[in-house]
Design a protein around this motif. Sequence first.
Motif, mmCIF file in Angstrom:
data_model
loop_
_atom_site.group_PDB
_atom_site.id
_atom_site.type_symbol
_atom_site.label_atom_id
_atom_site.label_comp_id
_atom_site.label_asym_id
_atom_site.label_seq_id
_atom_site.Cartn_x
_atom_site.Cartn_y
_atom_site.Cartn_z
ATOM 1 N N MET A 1 0.916 -15.682 -8.632
ATOM 2 C CA MET A 1 0.651 -14.498 -9.181
ATOM 3 C C MET A 1 0.531 -13.538 -7.959
ATOM 4 S SD MET A 1 0.379 -13.922 -12.303
ATOM 5 C CE MET A 1 -0.838 -12.615 -12.736
ATOM 6 N N ARG A 2 1.192 -12.471 -8.388
ATOM 7 C CA ARG A 2 0.894 -11.152 -7.670
ATOM 8 C C ARG A 2 -0.337 -10.371 -7.926
ATOM 9 N NH1 ARG A 2 6.396 -11.402 -8.793
ATOM 10 N NH2 ARG A 2 6.041 -9.666 -10.421
ATOM 11 N N LYS A 3 -1.096 -10.180 -6.857
ATOM 12 C CA LYS A 3 -2.419 -9.246 -7.083
ATOM 13 C C LYS A 3 -2.087 -7.851 -7.122
ATOM 14 C CE LYS A 3 -7.170 -8.961 -5.519
ATOM 15 N NZ LYS A 3 -8.008 -9.277 -4.171
ATOM 16 N N PRO A 4 -2.398 -6.910 -8.241
ATOM 17 C CA PRO A 4 -1.974 -5.654 -8.390
ATOM 18 C C PRO A 4 -2.560 -4.844 -7.042
ATOM 19 C CG PRO A 4 -3.011 -6.527 -10.235
ATOM 20 C CD PRO A 4 -3.210 -7.447 -9.348
ATOM 21 N N PHE A 5 -1.699 -4.070 -6.775
ATOM 22 C CA PHE A 5 -2.168 -3.381 -5.357
ATOM 23 C C PHE A 5 -1.932 -1.586 -5.725
ATOM 24 C CE2 PHE A 5 -0.700 -2.480 -0.749
ATOM 25 C CZ PHE A 5 -1.810 -1.607 -0.355
ATOM 26 N N LEU A 6 -3.042 -0.922 -5.806
ATOM 27 C CA LEU A 6 -2.947 0.450 -6.160
ATOM 28 C C LEU A 6 -3.462 1.274 -4.792
ATOM 29 C CD1 LEU A 6 -2.465 0.482 -8.980
ATOM 30 C CD2 LEU A 6 -4.192 -1.385 -8.305
ATOM 31 N N ALA A 7 -2.355 2.292 -4.261
ATOM 32 C CA ALA A 7 -2.626 2.764 -3.205
ATOM 33 C C ALA A 7 -2.343 4.474 -3.240
ATOM 34 C CB ALA A 7 -1.728 2.364 -1.860
ATOM 35 N N GLY A 8 -3.248 5.051 -2.747
ATOM 36 C CA GLY A 8 -3.477 6.454 -2.760
ATOM 37 C C GLY A 8 -2.920 7.062 -1.526
ATOM 38 N N ASN A 9 -1.719 8.066 -1.577
ATOM 39 C CA ASN A 9 -1.228 8.624 -0.200
ATOM 40 C C ASN A 9 -1.555 10.273 -0.358
ATOM 41 O OD1 ASN A 9 0.495 9.899 1.486
ATOM 42 N ND2 ASN A 9 2.406 9.593 0.252
ATOM 43 N N TRP A 10 -2.541 10.537 0.278
ATOM 44 C CA TRP A 10 -3.134 11.865 0.271
ATOM 45 C C TRP A 10 -2.132 12.862 0.825
ATOM 46 C CZ3 TRP A 10 -9.101 11.043 1.301
ATOM 47 C CH2 TRP A 10 -9.505 10.166 0.698
ATOM 48 N N LYS A 11 -1.375 12.348 1.447
ATOM 49 C CA LYS A 11 -0.291 13.195 2.189
ATOM 50 C C LYS A 11 -0.991 14.624 3.135
ATOM 51 C CE LYS A 11 2.721 12.809 -1.614
ATOM 52 N NZ LYS A 11 4.089 13.156 -2.305
ATOM 53 N N MET A 12 -0.572 15.565 3.320
ATOM 54 C CA MET A 12 -1.243 16.382 4.024
ATOM 55 C C MET A 12 -2.245 17.419 3.348
ATOM 56 S SD MET A 12 0.484 19.157 6.980
ATOM 57 C CE MET A 12 0.812 20.567 5.613
ATOM 58 N N ASN A 13 -3.291 16.616 2.775
ATOM 59 C CA ASN A 13 -4.332 17.171 1.869
ATOM 60 C C ASN A 13 -5.586 16.723 2.490
ATOM 61 O OD1 ASN A 13 -2.537 18.747 -0.370
ATOM 62 N ND2 ASN A 13 -1.804 16.556 -0.306
ATOM 63 N N LYS A 14 -6.628 17.731 2.412
ATOM 64 C CA LYS A 14 -8.080 17.327 2.894
ATOM 65 C C LYS A 14 -8.426 17.321 4.248
ATOM 66 C CE LYS A 14 -8.805 16.014 -1.723
ATOM 67 N NZ LYS A 14 -9.419 16.894 -2.625
ATOM 68 N N THR A 15 -9.384 18.078 4.466
ATOM 69 C CA THR A 15 -10.137 18.140 5.585
ATOM 70 C C THR A 15 -10.780 16.697 5.731
ATOM 71 O OG1 THR A 15 -11.798 19.208 4.953
ATOM 72 C CG2 THR A 15 -10.110 20.602 5.755
ATOM 73 N N ILE A 40 -6.639 3.717 0.337
ATOM 74 C CA ILE A 40 -6.639 5.155 0.282
ATOM 75 C C ILE A 40 -5.861 5.489 1.690
ATOM 76 C CG2 ILE A 40 -8.234 6.003 -1.244
ATOM 77 C CD1 ILE A 40 -10.120 6.106 0.798
ATOM 78 N N CYS A 41 -4.856 6.381 1.602
ATOM 79 C CA CYS A 41 -4.184 6.660 2.820
ATOM 80 C C CYS A 41 -4.376 8.287 3.223
ATOM 81 C CB CYS A 41 -2.566 6.343 2.796
ATOM 82 S SG CYS A 41 -2.342 4.593 2.328
ATOM 83 N N PRO A 42 -5.420 8.509 4.036
ATOM 84 C CA PRO A 42 -5.873 9.951 4.446
ATOM 85 C C PRO A 42 -4.715 10.485 5.497
ATOM 86 C CG PRO A 42 -7.626 8.656 4.294
ATOM 87 C CD PRO A 42 -6.649 7.697 4.271
ATOM 88 N N ALA A 43 -4.836 11.654 5.855
ATOM 89 C CA ALA A 43 -4.217 12.104 6.987
ATOM 90 C C ALA A 43 -5.003 11.533 8.336
ATOM 91 C CB ALA A 43 -4.261 13.584 7.073
ATOM 92 N N PHE A 44 -4.426 11.290 9.440
ATOM 93 C CA PHE A 44 -4.591 10.905 10.730
ATOM 94 C C PHE A 44 -6.323 11.413 11.104
ATOM 95 C CE2 PHE A 44 0.076 10.440 12.022
ATOM 96 C CZ PHE A 44 0.004 8.998 11.730
ATOM 97 N N PRO A 45 -6.298 12.944 10.949
ATOM 98 C CA PRO A 45 -7.618 13.484 11.389
ATOM 99 C C PRO A 45 -8.721 12.787 10.388
ATOM 100 C CG PRO A 45 -6.030 15.185 11.455
ATOM 101 C CD PRO A 45 -5.434 13.876 10.749
ATOM 102 N N LEU A 232 2.049 3.511 -5.880
ATOM 103 C CA LEU A 232 1.708 4.323 -4.648
ATOM 104 C C LEU A 232 1.633 5.646 -5.463
ATOM 105 C CD1 LEU A 232 1.445 4.812 -1.625
ATOM 106 C CD2 LEU A 232 3.708 4.963 -1.434
ATOM 107 N N VAL A 233 0.487 6.282 -5.106
ATOM 108 C CA VAL A 233 0.139 7.257 -6.134
ATOM 109 C C VAL A 233 -0.018 8.484 -4.994
ATOM 110 C CG1 VAL A 233 -1.401 8.317 -7.837
ATOM 111 C CG2 VAL A 233 -1.121 5.821 -7.379
ATOM 112 N N GLY A 234 0.714 9.771 -5.391
ATOM 113 C CA GLY A 234 0.430 10.618 -4.449
ATOM 114 C C GLY A 234 -0.455 11.851 -5.227
ATOM 115 N N GLY A 235 0.006 12.799 -5.838
ATOM 116 C CA GLY A 235 -0.810 13.860 -6.355
ATOM 117 C C GLY A 235 -2.140 13.142 -7.281
#
Length: 251
Positions: A1-15, A40-45, A232-235
Motif C-alpha cells: 500500500m502506498r501512503k498518500p503524499f501531499l506536498a506544497g511547493n511555495w516557489k518564490m513566495n512568502k518572506t 511544505i517546501c518554502p524558499a531557502f530563506p 505536488l501543489v503550487g498555487g
Amino acid sequence: MRKPFLAGNWKMNKTAAEAQGLVKELLALLADTQDRDVAICPAFPCLAAVAQLIQGSKLRLGAQNMYFEDSGAYTGEVSADMLLAVGAEYVILGHSERRAYFGENNEIVNKKLKKALAKGLGPIVCVGEVLEEREAGKAEFVVEDHVRGAFAGISEAEAARVTIAYEPVWAIGTGKTATPNDADSMHAHIRKVLSALYSPALAENLRIQYGGSVNDKNIDELMRMPNIDGALVGGASLKAESFARIVKFIP
Ligand code: PEP
C-alpha cells in the motif's frame, strides 16, 4: 500500500514572517491529519524559521532545489548538507521551472538526485511534457526520457526512496488540470518504465504525485485514481484553507 503524499511547493513566495504565519494556520488546520505524509517546501530563506515551528508536528520540511556538489565556489547555490542541517527531509528536483528558466536537463537532475540520495534526503523528482510535446503525441516519450535520465546509474535500493511528481507543464499554474484519466494513464506508463528499469515490485511501491493546478475542488477525483498517490501543489498550497482541504482529500 502506498501512503498518500501531499506536498506544497511555495516557489518564490512568502518572506520568513509570512511563511511562519501560513505554517501556524496549517498546524491548526492539520493537527488531526492521519495516514498521509505532508510536506511544505518554502524558499531557502524561510526554511529555518519554518523548521522551528513544525518541530514535533506531522508537517515535514522540503526544499525546492539543491546543487550536486558538496561545497565550494558555487555562488548562489545550496548543498544537501545545508538543507539537512536546517531540518529539510525532502528536496524537489528537476521542477519544470528549473528546466525552463535555469537550464536544468536530465544530466543535471541525475547528478542532483544521486547527491540527494547519497546524503539521505527524500527527493521528489519532477517529470512532464510541454504542450507542444503532448499535441505532437510525444508526452509518453518525453516523460519516459525524464525518468530514464533522472534514474541513470541509481540502484534499486536508492530508487525506492524517490517520489516522482508527474507535472504536465501545460497544467502548471494555468488552471488547466490533466483529466484524472489522463494523469492516471501517464502514472501507469511511469510504472511500466520503472518496472523495466528496476522491478515490478519497485514500480508498484514507488509513490507518484500528480502536479498541475491541483486545488481543493479537483483533489478528491484525482486521488481516487489507482495510480495517483498524492499531489505536488503550487498555487493552492499558499493558502492554508485550500492546502489543508487538499491534504484532507476524501478518497
Ligand atoms: C508546481 O509548481 O509544482 C505546480 C504544480 O504548480 P500549480 O499547482 O500552481 O499548478
